[in-house]
Design a protein around this motif. Structure first.
Motif, mmCIF file in Angstrom:
data_model
loop_
_atom_site.group_PDB
_atom_site.id
_atom_site.type_symbol
_atom_site.label_atom_id
_atom_site.label_comp_id
_atom_site.label_asym_id
_atom_site.label_seq_id
_atom_site.Cartn_x
_atom_site.Cartn_y
_atom_site.Cartn_z
ATOM 1 N N PRO B 203 1.199 -1.221 -0.283
ATOM 2 C CA PRO B 203 -0.274 0.413 0.138
ATOM 3 C C PRO B 203 0.925 1.143 0.395
ATOM 4 O O PRO B 203 -0.049 2.253 0.080
ATOM 5 C CB PRO B 203 -0.668 -0.420 1.114
ATOM 6 N N LEU B 204 2.032 1.193 -0.022
ATOM 7 C CA LEU B 204 2.964 1.960 0.101
ATOM 8 C C LEU B 204 2.725 2.767 -1.195
ATOM 9 O O LEU B 204 2.919 4.457 -0.441
ATOM 10 C CB LEU B 204 4.938 1.730 -0.201
ATOM 11 N N SER B 206 -0.447 3.927 -2.362
ATOM 12 C CA SER B 206 -1.258 4.830 -2.784
ATOM 13 C C SER B 206 -1.656 5.310 -1.350
ATOM 14 O O SER B 206 -2.187 6.266 -0.516
ATOM 15 C CB SER B 206 -2.636 4.478 -3.054
ATOM 16 N N ALA B 207 -0.602 5.564 -0.296
ATOM 17 C CA ALA B 207 -0.317 6.016 0.916
ATOM 18 C C ALA B 207 -0.633 7.303 1.214
ATOM 19 O O ALA B 207 0.236 7.375 0.023
ATOM 20 C CB ALA B 207 0.098 5.155 1.908
ATOM 21 N N SER B 208 -0.958 7.734 2.201
ATOM 22 C CA SER B 208 -1.056 8.760 2.537
ATOM 23 C C SER B 208 0.641 9.390 2.499
ATOM 24 O O SER B 208 0.986 9.171 3.674
ATOM 25 C CB SER B 208 -1.924 9.760 3.669
#
Lengths: 233, 233
Positions: B203-204, B206-208
């Motif tokens: 998820p890195l 698309s992570a905030s």
């Protein structure tokens, strides 16, 4: 020989599962036009056709999405032939990307070292592979991966399906946390490769493997099992 | 105009300081044959000749080893002209590698945040640059750097001389420790760029930004100021 060929030709052309958007169809057909005639089972042509179709399928659908059946169809051969010459999907994938090492063979030793040593042991294995005779092939893989979007996907699938999944798979975590921790560990491991072997930033480039294991191991350990805010949308 | 040209022509051709091994000479002369005639001061040709000579010099000798004087000589122009059109060596270097951002302008804000927040602030700035409109240019720089040894050196010099030196320069450390900590921080920062923007590992990817700052900031902080075994030969 004739019988096997006839059997293959008789298989109905099946629509590719999942359909796929137009770009994907284009890419697959560019990589390997689906001619279903005259391909001899053991020939280098057949082998190369299967590998090209495999690269296309793994890049477009990811490791999990691609199937040997699709790849065989795209290459115009029987799925049994692909199994016969390449073994399982993992091995076909490794052959398709010309992986310099097989994580399935190397990782069990690392995992046997126990959860509390996982970070250090993963870094130690990474350095052992990259400091050994496999470095030129590994470097070629990374260089080709960074060149474009298409090859980058293949390296990502290699990392995720062949390395991270095995490493974090031992930790008994929910899927979302497993992937989040895996992606953080990946960021440090890829960065170590880039800094030491590609960009050659000193003193990391010439440091002893064990001093790097001591410095970087705790980071990977924290990402895998420690107290860490996980990346989220 | 005629007078300026004549003045340039009258400067004696001087041997390149430091000599340089044959490969270096070859490379420099491939990048820019030293013709000292007919180059108009403000023309795109002159500008490109200076930039090509600068790339060659920075890659061969490193940022510290290259001088504006050498670069001017290799490009067949007066050093004063290089200063006039490009400013100082830092700015010439940024122009030569087509750097998407100028760390000298961006980093002071990060450094003003204090030593105890350095790790998080550096990661935050990195993500701000890469999540902004500069991403395509930054990606092009990284891709070209990974393609071959020659361009890799330019990215390394950019990292070391323009970013790490400024970041670790505030910590009041001995040179060897400064470089060791800088190279560790570099490994995590480059890896974050590779995992999030090049390979797009989820998820890195698309992570905030803030969730990544929280996860990765402590790693960079530990490398810069924390308790860490430093890489050594």
């Amino acid at each position: 020989m004739d019988r096997r060929r006839r059997r293959r030709r008789r298989r109905p052309a099946r629509p590719r599962p999942g359909g796929g958007h137009p770009a994907e169809e284009d890419r697959l057909s560019t990589a390997q036009p689906r001619r279903r005639t005259g391909r001899r089972p053991g020939s280098p042509d057949t082998r190369n056709a299967v590998l090209a179709a495999a690269r296309a399928a793994f890049a477009e659908r990811g490791f999990d999405g691609a199937t040997i059946r699709q790849i065989a169809t795209a290459a115009g051969v029987d799925p049994a032939l692909v199994h016969h010459y390449f073994g399982n999907k993992d091995k076909l994938f490794l052959a398709a990307i010309e992986a310099p090492a097989n994580p399935a063979e190397l990782l069990p030793e690392v995992l046997a070292g126990g959860t509390e040593n996982l970070g250090e042991n993963v870094v130690r294995l990474l350095l052992r592979v990259w400091d050994g005779p496999m470095r030129p092939a590994a470097l070629a893989l990374v260089r080709s991966a960074v060149t474009n979007e298409w090859t980058a996907r293949l390296l990502r699938e290699f990392l995720v399906s062949q390395i991270l999944r095995r490493v974090v798979g031992t930790l008994g975590l929910p899927a979302a946390e497993r992937e989040a921790r895996g992606s953080l560990a990946a960021s440090q491991l890829i960065g170590l490769v880039m800094a030491r072997y590609v960009l050659r930033v000193e003193p990391l480039a010439s440091a002893s493997p064990e001093s790097i294991v001591a410095a970087v191991g705790p980071t990977v350990q924290r990402y895998l099992t420690g107290d860490v805010d996980l990346p989220k949308p």
